[in-house]
Design an enzyme around this catalytic site. Structure first.
Site, PDB file in Angstrom:
ATOM      1  N   GLY A 132      41.313  27.929  36.628  1.00  0.00           N
ATOM      2  CA  GLY A 132      41.712  27.267  35.370  1.00  0.00           C
ATOM      3  C   GLY A 132      43.219  27.320  35.208  1.00  0.00           C
ATOM      4  N   ASP A 139      35.781  24.610  41.234  1.00  0.00           N
ATOM      5  CA  ASP A 139      34.955  24.592  40.027  1.00  0.00           C
ATOM      6  C   ASP A 139      34.180  25.907  39.969  1.00  0.00           C
ATOM      7  OD1 ASP A 139      33.156  24.180  38.013  1.00  0.00           O
ATOM      8  OD2 ASP A 139      32.430  22.234  38.729  1.00  0.00           O
ATOM      9  N   TYR A 147      32.666  28.974  20.518  1.00  0.00           N
ATOM     10  CA  TYR A 147      33.705  29.584  21.360  1.00  0.00           C
ATOM     11  C   TYR A 147      33.769  31.095  21.090  1.00  0.00           C
ATOM     12  CZ  TYR A 147      38.616  30.605  22.699  1.00  0.00           C
ATOM     13  OH  TYR A 147      39.765  31.130  23.220  1.00  0.00           O
ATOM     14  N   LYS A 190      33.000  34.257  23.534  1.00  0.00           N
ATOM     15  CA  LYS A 190      34.011  35.289  23.829  1.00  0.00           C
ATOM     16  C   LYS A 190      33.455  36.679  23.503  1.00  0.00           C
ATOM     17  CE  LYS A 190      37.329  32.931  25.661  1.00  0.00           C
ATOM     18  NZ  LYS A 190      37.663  33.136  27.068  1.00  0.00           N
ATOM     19  N   LEU A 192      47.845  28.386  29.309  1.00  0.00           N
ATOM     20  CA  LEU A 192      48.209  29.743  29.738  1.00  0.00           C
ATOM     21  C   LEU A 192      48.405  29.794  31.256  1.00  0.00           C
ATOM     22  CD1 LEU A 192      48.516  32.827  29.349  1.00  0.00           C
ATOM     23  CD2 LEU A 192      46.015  32.991  29.463  1.00  0.00           C
TER      24      LEU A 192
END
Ligand code: AKB
Length: 319
Positions: free
Chosen positions: A10, A53, A143, A147, A15
């Protein structure tokens, strides 16, 4: 010390783009492999880059074996606003991706794994100010749910499988070198681009929506410092609270106005306001400060000055 081979999954995100550059400085460009599902942009085009991926487990495992990877930074995730629009996919990517990486850590005896958590693990019943490390956590976004579940998985793999996995609960991250995608705190990045190009910005949060935030340089430093800390100093194996500053849209607009006096902000709150209201306004990060000496460098004034100094050059290059 064994030579490190770092895989960043990613890497094309907000970030990742900056973290990869931080990792180059520590480990050398030849030892960092940046990967994403999309072709690289900007600075990453000069990096060692491959399409990967994380949801394709066999490909991931073959890749790790072939490249003799020793550490993984797994950043691929769907963020808060996008997650609300596509909750099943957010669960699939955020959970299955993490579990593939943790299983790979066991299979290939990786030295360390980094996985980012977020202030989104907290919810409306969490104490909003100076939110403690350990407290009520009932996230209301998909989300945040992923997390929180991810944090529990990380601790489980640490305790039961001996995986040295480390994590930070990032606040909103603000940088100018790459744009965020799909988050609730994204306004604090967009505002700089719009201030410079149009001298006005319509904000999707209310003027007094206070949230914890951090300049990207601090986030990169925190991440690498945590990963470089001796294992025995890393006492929290779910995820550490970290914090740098807290502000609301009216505060950042006032700070920008000091540099661009004719800048104007207007407000048109949408569904992201409700997400912001469910999150802390400020964070207690004393565990990170104590365990591995975390200390931020940037506040709202110094960050704004820095961004408004450098972003015009970047915009001119792109024009
Ligand atoms: C988001 O807004 O979704 C992210 C986060 C706070 O994790 N920036």
């Amino acid at each position: 010390m064994k030579k490190q081979k770092i895989l960043v999954i990613g890497a094309g995100g907000q970030l990742g783009t900056e973290l990869v550059q931080g990792l180059w400085k520590v480990y050398g460009e030849e030892n960092v492999i940046a990967t994403d599902i999309k072709d690289p942009q900007g600075i990453l085009t000069r990096a060692r880059f491959e399409i990967l991926d994380v949801l394709k487990q066999k490909h991931l495992f073959d890749f790790i074996q072939k490249n003799e990877i020793t550490q993984i930074y797994h950043l691929a995730a769907v963020l808060s606003a996008t997650g609300e629009k596509n909750p099943k996919f957010a669960w699939h990517l955020n959970m299955d991706g993490l579990i593939h990486v943790l299983d790979a850590a066991v299979e290939f005896k990786l030295e360390k794994v980094y996985w980012p958590s977020s202030i989104a693990v907290f919810g409306p019943t969490t104490p909003r100010h100076n939110t403690p490390q350990d407290t009520v956590m009932s996230p209301t976004t998909i989300y945040g749910i992923t997390k929180l579940a991810g944090e529990r998985w990380c601790e489980w793999y640490y305790r039961n499988k001996g995986v040295d996995v480390r994590s930070l609960r990032y606040p909103g991250l603000i940088g100018y070198k790459s744009k965020p995608g799909g988050g609730t705190t994204d306004y604090a990045v967009d505002i700089f681009f719009k201030a410079l190009t149009e001298k006005k910005y319509e904000c999707f949060l209310k003027p007094d929506a206070y949230l914890p935030m951090m300049y990207m340089d601090d986030a990169v430093k925190a991440t690498i410092d945590l990963m470089e800390a001796p294992a025995e100093k890393v006492k929290v194996r779910s995820s550490y609270n970290i914090s740098a500053m807290s502000f609301c849209p009216a505060d950042i607009a006032a700070e920008i106005k000091k540099h661009i006096p004719d800048f104007e902000i207007t407000y048109n709150p949408d569904f992201r306001q409700q997400i912001a209201e469910s999150w802390p306004a400020s964070i207690d990060d004393s565990a990170a400060r104590m365990d591995w000496h975390w200390k931020p460098q940037f506040d709202l004034a110094s960050m704004t000055k820095e961004i408004l100094q450098h972003l015009p050059h970047l915009l001119a290059q792109e024009a």
